[in-house]
Design a protein around this motif. Structure first.
Motif, PDB file in Angstrom:
ATOM      1  N   LEU A 140    -113.646 -83.551 -97.311  1.00 12.15           N
ATOM      2  CA  LEU A 140    -112.814 -83.411 -98.508  1.00 12.15           C
ATOM      3  C   LEU A 140    -113.516 -82.628 -99.610  1.00 12.15           C
ATOM      4  CD1 LEU A 140    -111.279 -87.012 -98.634  1.00 12.15           C
ATOM      5  CD2 LEU A 140    -110.045 -84.889 -98.187  1.00 12.15           C
ATOM      6  N   SER A 148    -107.157 -83.851-102.818  1.00 16.91           N
ATOM      7  CA  SER A 148    -108.407 -84.185-102.136  1.00 16.91           C
ATOM      8  C   SER A 148    -109.349 -84.957-103.064  1.00 16.91           C
ATOM      9  CB  SER A 148    -109.090 -82.914-101.632  1.00 16.91           C
ATOM     10  OG  SER A 148    -109.438 -82.072-102.715  1.00 16.91           O
ATOM     11  N   SER A 149    -109.371 -84.600-104.356  1.00 17.97           N
ATOM     12  CA  SER A 149    -110.233 -85.318-105.298  1.00 17.97           C
ATOM     13  C   SER A 149    -109.756 -86.755-105.500  1.00 17.97           C
ATOM     14  CB  SER A 149    -110.287 -84.583-106.642  1.00 17.97           C
ATOM     15  OG  SER A 149    -109.013 -84.559-107.261  1.00 17.97           O
ATOM     16  N   GLN A 152    -110.778 -88.701-102.358  1.00 17.39           N
ATOM     17  CA  GLN A 152    -112.220 -88.944-102.429  1.00 17.39           C
ATOM     18  C   GLN A 152    -112.537 -90.096-103.373  1.00 17.39           C
ATOM     19  OE1 GLN A 152    -114.135 -85.194-103.468  1.00 17.39           O
ATOM     20  NE2 GLN A 152    -115.181 -85.183-101.509  1.00 17.39           N
ATOM     21  N   THR A 195    -117.622 -88.229-107.239  1.00 17.20           N
ATOM     22  CA  THR A 195    -116.176 -88.077-107.016  1.00 17.20           C
ATOM     23  C   THR A 195    -115.401 -88.260-108.317  1.00 17.20           C
ATOM     24  OG1 THR A 195    -116.081 -90.420-106.339  1.00 17.20           O
ATOM     25  CG2 THR A 195    -116.213 -88.763-104.595  1.00 17.20           C
TER      26      THR A 195
END
Length: 218
Positions: A140, A148-149, A152, A195
């Motif tokens: 990711l 994607s963040s 994560q 993250t």
């Protein structure tokens, strides 16, 4: 001094002034050098950007987590084959990895086996679940975008909740200290910070892009 002498002085002096007034002609090689310098400068600025630094940090942390999870899985497999196996992280009775990995909490976090049964395929060693987690975070990291963040960050929060749960079992239930386990807890905490930073950075880009689009419409 005669007029002819003055003319000779002018002839000798004027070329020198003209040489200072006109810049030397640029060659193709000079153009290539300037372009190359600009490219190296832009590349170096991009290379040290916060987003790239964040990604590198996550990848390195995931590699450390993979190494720890892989070693934990190896120890668990060896313990299943040999009850008397001792790992390198077994220092004393109170500081032992095999004691922790061989317990019922060493598979499925002690939860999956309780819900689905000890023979369930999902009731795998904690190390294998850790390997899946670190690989997912690493993949990711290379996928840009807010989705994607968010994934994560969700996985990092979940992993830290499990770290707190396992740390409680480690100290209060098993009464042991596991060096590999604590190492994964630290890696998970670092990933939570990284993250979160990426999530904030991604949201800031979305906010700026939305305002730019609104300004164009106006």
């Amino acid at each position: 001094m005669t007029c002819s002498d003055d003319d000779n002085v002018d002839r000798h002096v004027s070329p020198s002034f003209s040489s200072f007034s006109k810049p030397p002609p640029t060659t193709r090689r000079d153009n290539y050098s300037s372009i190359s310098s600009s490219f190296r400068l832009s590349f170096s600025i991009k290379a040290i950007s916060p987003a790239r630094t964040n990604t590198i940090g996550m990848i390195l942390t995931c590699l450390i987590g993979l190494a720890l999870a892989g070693y934990a899985t190896y120890v668990e497999i060896q313990v299943e084959k040999d009850d008397e196996y001792q790992a390198m992280c077994d220092i004393s009775e109170k500081i032992s990895c095999t004691k922790v990995f061989a317990s019922r909490y060493g598979k499925g976090f002690g939860i999956i086996g309780w819900i689905l049964g000890e023979e369930s395929l999902l009731n795998t060693p904690n190390g294998e679940l850790g390997i899946v987690f670190y690989i997912a975070i690493g993949i990711l990291s290379f996928i840009e975008g807010p989705l994607s963040s968010k994934i994560q960050l969700f996985l990092a929060i979940l992993s830290n909740c499990m770290s707190i749960y396992l740390a409680y079992l480690l100290y209060f239930v098993l009464d042991s200290f596991c060096i590999v386990c604590v190492g994964t807890y630290v890696a998970n905490l670092i990933l939570l910070f990284l993250t979160w930073q990426r999530f904030k950075h991604s949201n800031a880009h979305m906010f700026i892009a939305a305002h730019v689009d609104a300004a164009k419409l106006d």
